[in-house]
Design an enzyme around this catalytic site. Sequence first.
Site, PDB file in Angstrom:
ATOM      1  N   TYR A 186     -18.493  24.434  13.801  1.00  0.00           N
ATOM      2  CA  TYR A 186     -19.602  23.492  13.972  1.00  0.00           C
ATOM      3  C   TYR A 186     -19.649  22.959  15.389  1.00  0.00           C
ATOM      4  O   TYR A 186     -18.700  23.107  16.155  1.00  0.00           O
ATOM      5  CB  TYR A 186     -19.497  22.345  12.966  1.00  0.00           C
ATOM      6  N   LYS A 234     -13.275  25.018  16.872  1.00  0.00           N
ATOM      7  CA  LYS A 234     -13.924  23.853  16.248  1.00  0.00           C
ATOM      8  C   LYS A 234     -14.378  24.223  14.838  1.00  0.00           C
ATOM      9  O   LYS A 234     -15.562  24.455  14.570  1.00  0.00           O
ATOM     10  CB  LYS A 234     -15.099  23.370  17.106  1.00  0.00           C
ATOM     11  N   GLU A 244      -4.397  14.306  20.344  1.00  0.00           N
ATOM     12  CA  GLU A 244      -5.765  13.789  20.511  1.00  0.00           C
ATOM     13  C   GLU A 244      -6.076  12.809  19.396  1.00  0.00           C
ATOM     14  O   GLU A 244      -5.257  12.579  18.504  1.00  0.00           O
ATOM     15  CB  GLU A 244      -6.775  14.936  20.526  1.00  0.00           C
ATOM     16  N   LEU A 279      -8.692  20.289  20.854  1.00  0.00           N
ATOM     17  CA  LEU A 279     -10.038  20.809  21.036  1.00  0.00           C
ATOM     18  C   LEU A 279     -10.405  20.738  22.518  1.00  0.00           C
ATOM     19  O   LEU A 279     -10.127  19.741  23.184  1.00  0.00           O
ATOM     20  CB  LEU A 279     -11.035  19.992  20.219  1.00  0.00           C
TER      21      LEU A 279
END
Length: 284
Positions: free
Chosen positions: A33, A148, A180, A204
């Site tokens: 996505y 992702k 993260e 990411l």
Amino acid sequence: MSRTVYVNGAYVPEEDAKISVFDRGFLFADGVYEVTSVLGGKLIDFEGHAKRLERSLSELDMPAPCTMDELLEIHRELVRANGIDEGLVYLQVTRGAADRDFAYPVDAAPSLVLFTQSKPGLAANPVAEKGISVISIEDQRWGRRDIKTVQLLYPSMGKMMAKAAGADDAWMVEDGAVTEGTSNNAYIVKGNTIVTRHLGNEILHGITRAAVLRMAQEAQMQVEERSFTLEEAATADEAFVTSASTFVMPVVSLDGAQIGTGKPGPVAARLREIYLEESLAKAI
């Protein structure tokens, strides 16, 4: 009035949108996505999101459902049809529908779904004036966080852990270092130096991250892409996170203890200002 959404070639009212129960995104989280922000009715960083989408699809050996030019037109049409001035466009591609089998199907057509979310005040978010609080949690996600994918259960659990602790978000920690946030990249500031995790499979590759680091260097700020610990974060002058939907958001406390002065710092404030100004100028 319902939203207009896009499902596999058709623009339909949201209540009429349908995906097969055999879709592998539903059965296996076999999908990827992207989320693109909309400011002033225009798309922010669309090219970066499109390139990352292509990379995610390639890493999973998943065919693209259309060209990136066609994808841009779908985004623009949804923004227009739903009257979005400030908000988001969510895009999801899955491997498609096939009888349940762990092996990839050889003949399934990929599924493509997009929808919008209206978020007035996205740019002038008052939360940025006071900052957010985070807690630390163990990073228990799979090893390919650079792709992702739609498998977001653990980040969702992290959000709920933060909520239960009275905080706004969580920073995930692996082997003693921060990876993260649950839906954002994490940074600390020491003096004039911005420190953030280096790129790799562990995080990411944020589109906003790339833009903000470039802008920071152009503004003569020092950038170090390396791991940092919770102890370093606790003694930092300031901290912040970046994402497509929050842009640059100050972090003012970690695990209940204030970071720096306990208020948004000048580096995060300046980077948010620069990012919004440049992104609006380049929006399409």
